[in-house]
Design a protein around this motif. Structure first.
Motif, PDB file in Angstrom:
ATOM      1  N   GLY A   1      -2.910   3.561  -4.033  1.00  0.00           N
ATOM      2  CA  GLY A   1      -1.957   4.327  -3.250  1.00  0.00           C
ATOM      3  C   GLY A   1      -1.147   3.509  -2.264  1.00  0.00           C
ATOM      4  O   GLY A   1      -0.499   4.070  -1.372  1.00  0.00           O
ATOM      5  N   ARG A   2      -1.131   2.180  -2.432  1.00  0.00           N
ATOM      6  CA  ARG A   2      -0.404   1.320  -1.491  1.00  0.00           C
ATOM      7  C   ARG A   2       1.044   1.086  -1.906  1.00  0.00           C
ATOM      8  O   ARG A   2       1.909   0.871  -1.073  1.00  0.00           O
ATOM      9  N   ILE A   3       1.328   1.107  -3.197  1.00  0.00           N
ATOM     10  CA  ILE A   3       2.681   0.897  -3.698  1.00  0.00           C
ATOM     11  C   ILE A   3       2.983   1.949  -4.753  1.00  0.00           C
ATOM     12  O   ILE A   3       2.068   2.620  -5.257  1.00  0.00           O
ATOM     13  N   ALA A   4       4.255   2.081  -5.098  1.00  0.00           N
ATOM     14  CA  ALA A   4       4.666   3.042  -6.122  1.00  0.00           C
ATOM     15  C   ALA A   4       5.918   2.515  -6.803  1.00  0.00           C
ATOM     16  O   ALA A   4       6.717   1.796  -6.186  1.00  0.00           O
ATOM     17  N   PRO A   5       6.102   2.848  -8.091  1.00  0.00           N
ATOM     18  CA  PRO A   5       7.319   2.404  -8.782  1.00  0.00           C
ATOM     19  C   PRO A   5       8.532   3.164  -8.274  1.00  0.00           C
ATOM     20  O   PRO A   5       8.461   4.346  -7.942  1.00  0.00           O
TER      21      PRO A   5
ATOM     22  N   ILE B   1       9.395  -2.034  -7.157  1.00  0.00           N
ATOM     23  CA  ILE B   1       8.111  -1.697  -6.551  1.00  0.00           C
ATOM     24  C   ILE B   1       8.324  -1.496  -5.055  1.00  0.00           C
ATOM     25  O   ILE B   1       8.888  -2.365  -4.377  1.00  0.00           O
ATOM     26  N   ALA B   2       7.853  -0.354  -4.544  1.00  0.00           N
ATOM     27  CA  ALA B   2       8.019  -0.047  -3.129  1.00  0.00           C
ATOM     28  C   ALA B   2       6.651   0.119  -2.480  1.00  0.00           C
ATOM     29  O   ALA B   2       5.739   0.716  -3.057  1.00  0.00           O
ATOM     30  N   VAL B   3       6.514  -0.419  -1.268  1.00  0.00           N
ATOM     31  CA  VAL B   3       5.298  -0.211  -0.485  1.00  0.00           C
ATOM     32  C   VAL B   3       5.368   1.167   0.157  1.00  0.00           C
ATOM     33  O   VAL B   3       6.330   1.483   0.847  1.00  0.00           O
TER      34      VAL B   3
ATOM     35  N   LEU C   1      -5.858  -8.869  -2.921  1.00  0.00           N
ATOM     36  CA  LEU C   1      -4.884  -7.782  -3.029  1.00  0.00           C
ATOM     37  C   LEU C   1      -4.097  -7.616  -1.741  1.00  0.00           C
ATOM     38  O   LEU C   1      -2.881  -7.370  -1.763  1.00  0.00           O
ATOM     39  N   ASP C   2      -4.771  -7.764  -0.607  1.00  0.00           N
ATOM     40  CA  ASP C   2      -4.086  -7.579   0.672  1.00  0.00           C
ATOM     41  C   ASP C   2      -3.058  -8.669   0.928  1.00  0.00           C
ATOM     42  O   ASP C   2      -2.041  -8.437   1.585  1.00  0.00           O
ATOM     43  N   SER C   3      -3.311  -9.863   0.411  1.00  0.00           N
ATOM     44  CA  SER C   3      -2.314 -10.929   0.521  1.00  0.00           C
ATOM     45  C   SER C   3      -1.048 -10.550  -0.239  1.00  0.00           C
ATOM     46  O   SER C   3       0.077 -10.727   0.258  1.00  0.00           O
ATOM     47  N   ALA C   4      -1.224  -9.997  -1.452  1.00  0.00           N
ATOM     48  CA  ALA C   4      -0.066  -9.554  -2.227  1.00  0.00           C
ATOM     49  C   ALA C   4       0.637  -8.390  -1.545  1.00  0.00           C
ATOM     50  O   ALA C   4       1.875  -8.333  -1.495  1.00  0.00           O
ATOM     51  N   LEU C   5      -0.133  -7.460  -1.003  1.00  0.00           N
ATOM     52  CA  LEU C   5       0.446  -6.303  -0.319  1.00  0.00           C
ATOM     53  C   LEU C   5       1.276  -6.738   0.886  1.00  0.00           C
ATOM     54  O   LEU C   5       2.366  -6.209   1.124  1.00  0.00           O
ATOM     55  N   GLU C   6       0.769  -7.709   1.642  1.00  0.00           N
ATOM     56  CA  GLU C   6       1.505  -8.186   2.814  1.00  0.00           C
ATOM     57  C   GLU C   6       2.799  -8.876   2.401  1.00  0.00           C
ATOM     58  O   GLU C   6       3.841  -8.708   3.055  1.00  0.00           O
ATOM     59  N   LEU C   7       2.766  -9.638   1.322  1.00  0.00           N
ATOM     60  CA  LEU C   7       3.989 -10.272   0.838  1.00  0.00           C
ATOM     61  C   LEU C   7       5.017  -9.236   0.414  1.00  0.00           C
ATOM     62  O   LEU C   7       6.218  -9.380   0.692  1.00  0.00           O
ATOM     63  N   LEU C   8       4.560  -8.181  -0.245  1.00  0.00           N
ATOM     64  CA  LEU C   8       5.467  -7.102  -0.632  1.00  0.00           C
ATOM     65  C   LEU C   8       6.036  -6.402   0.598  1.00  0.00           C
ATOM     66  O   LEU C   8       7.216  -6.062   0.641  1.00  0.00           O
ATOM     67  N   ARG C   9       5.184  -6.177   1.594  1.00  0.00           N
ATOM     68  CA  ARG C   9       5.641  -5.508   2.819  1.00  0.00           C
ATOM     69  C   ARG C   9       6.710  -6.327   3.519  1.00  0.00           C
ATOM     70  O   ARG C   9       7.694  -5.778   4.033  1.00  0.00           O
ATOM     71  N   ARG C  10       6.544  -7.622   3.527  1.00  0.00           N
ATOM     72  CA  ARG C  10       7.500  -8.492   4.218  1.00  0.00           C
ATOM     73  C   ARG C  10       8.866  -8.499   3.543  1.00  0.00           C
ATOM     74  O   ARG C  10       9.860  -8.852   4.191  1.00  0.00           O
TER      75      ARG C  10
END
Length: 239
Positions: free
Chosen positions: A46-50, A55-57, A68-77
């Motif tokens: 539930g952290r990202i969605a197409p 891909i959107a956070v 996974l959290d490293s990837a999530l943070e990169l996406l957030r940035r």
């Protein structure tokens, strides 16, 4: 997320790990597949969605899994939705080694030092519990054999296994052709898994560096005709 459930990147890597040689099949494309598997796992959490082909956070809260959290943070940035092909084809290669080290820390594999030609140091990885690998393989085999729509996790794993070329590793030779074909067909059972699997194949075929046209440039999903062309291309590769 705890450790009660293996993540899709972990399962994809364990699928690719040869129990005899301790090496991984399809090492070059496996990094791409692991990047895609991270996206699927984050979506299931539930952290990202197409968002079209992007891909959107939607929830930046950490999952508790450091990789996974490293990837999530990169996406957030990034600050705005990113195209799946750009994310998967980005300069983050080396995920295979990161996840091998991660699996070793988690006790799922152990490293075996060796030498090549008696001189060059090598490292092989052996699964510490072969029952885990058998369980993962049995899930794929069951989905292929029964034709019953698999759960989203298994469907996404199958889609990624096909995308990185593990079909010939898992189901070799002429006798495995029908199984490889059915493995490819499982891609349709999970939208997110299908999105990232197609993105992995696009990166391998150089599509990521080409400018998008018309509907895809506007973030509109592929129409059935375009999906069919991709399926045809993937079928050729799997055969």
């Amino acid at each position: 997320m705890g450790r009660s459930r293996r993540t899709i990147p972990e399962e994809l890597l364990l699928l690719a790990l040869d129990p005899t040689t301790g090496t991984t099949a399809q090492p070059q494309s496996l990094d791409l597949g692991l990047a895609g598997a991270q996206l699927v796992e984050l979506a299931l959490a539930g952290r990202i969605a197409p968002d079209g082909d992007r891909i959107a956070v939607v929830m930046p809260r950490p999952t508790g899994d450091p990789t996974l959290d490293s990837a999530l943070e990169l996406l957030r940035r990034r600050g705005s939705p990113v195209r799946a092909v750009h994310w998967i084809g980005g300069p983050r290669l080396g995920l295979r080694q990161i996840y091998l080290a991660h699996l070793e820390r988690c006790g799922m594999v152990h490293a075996v030092a060796g030498q090549m030609c008696g001189v060059l140091p090598t490292t092989r990885y052996q699964a510490t519990d072969t029952a885990i690998s058998r369980d993962i393989r049995n899930r794929l085999d069951s989905a292929i054999r029964t034709g019953v729509p698999p759960d989203p996790r298994t469907a996404a794993l199958a889609a990624l296994a096909h995308a990185v070329g593990l079909g010939k590793h898992l189901y070799p030779g002429n006798e495995g052709r029908s199984s490889r074909s059915r493995l490819r067909d499982l891609i349709r059972h999970d939208p997110m898994g299908g999105l990232v699997a197609h993105a992995v194949m696009d990166v391998q075929n150089g599509v990521a560096v080409q400018p998008r046209r018309t509907q895809q440039a506007a973030g509109v999903p592929l129409q059935p005709q375009a999906q069919a062309r991709r399926g045809s291309m993937a079928h050729t590769a799997a055969s």
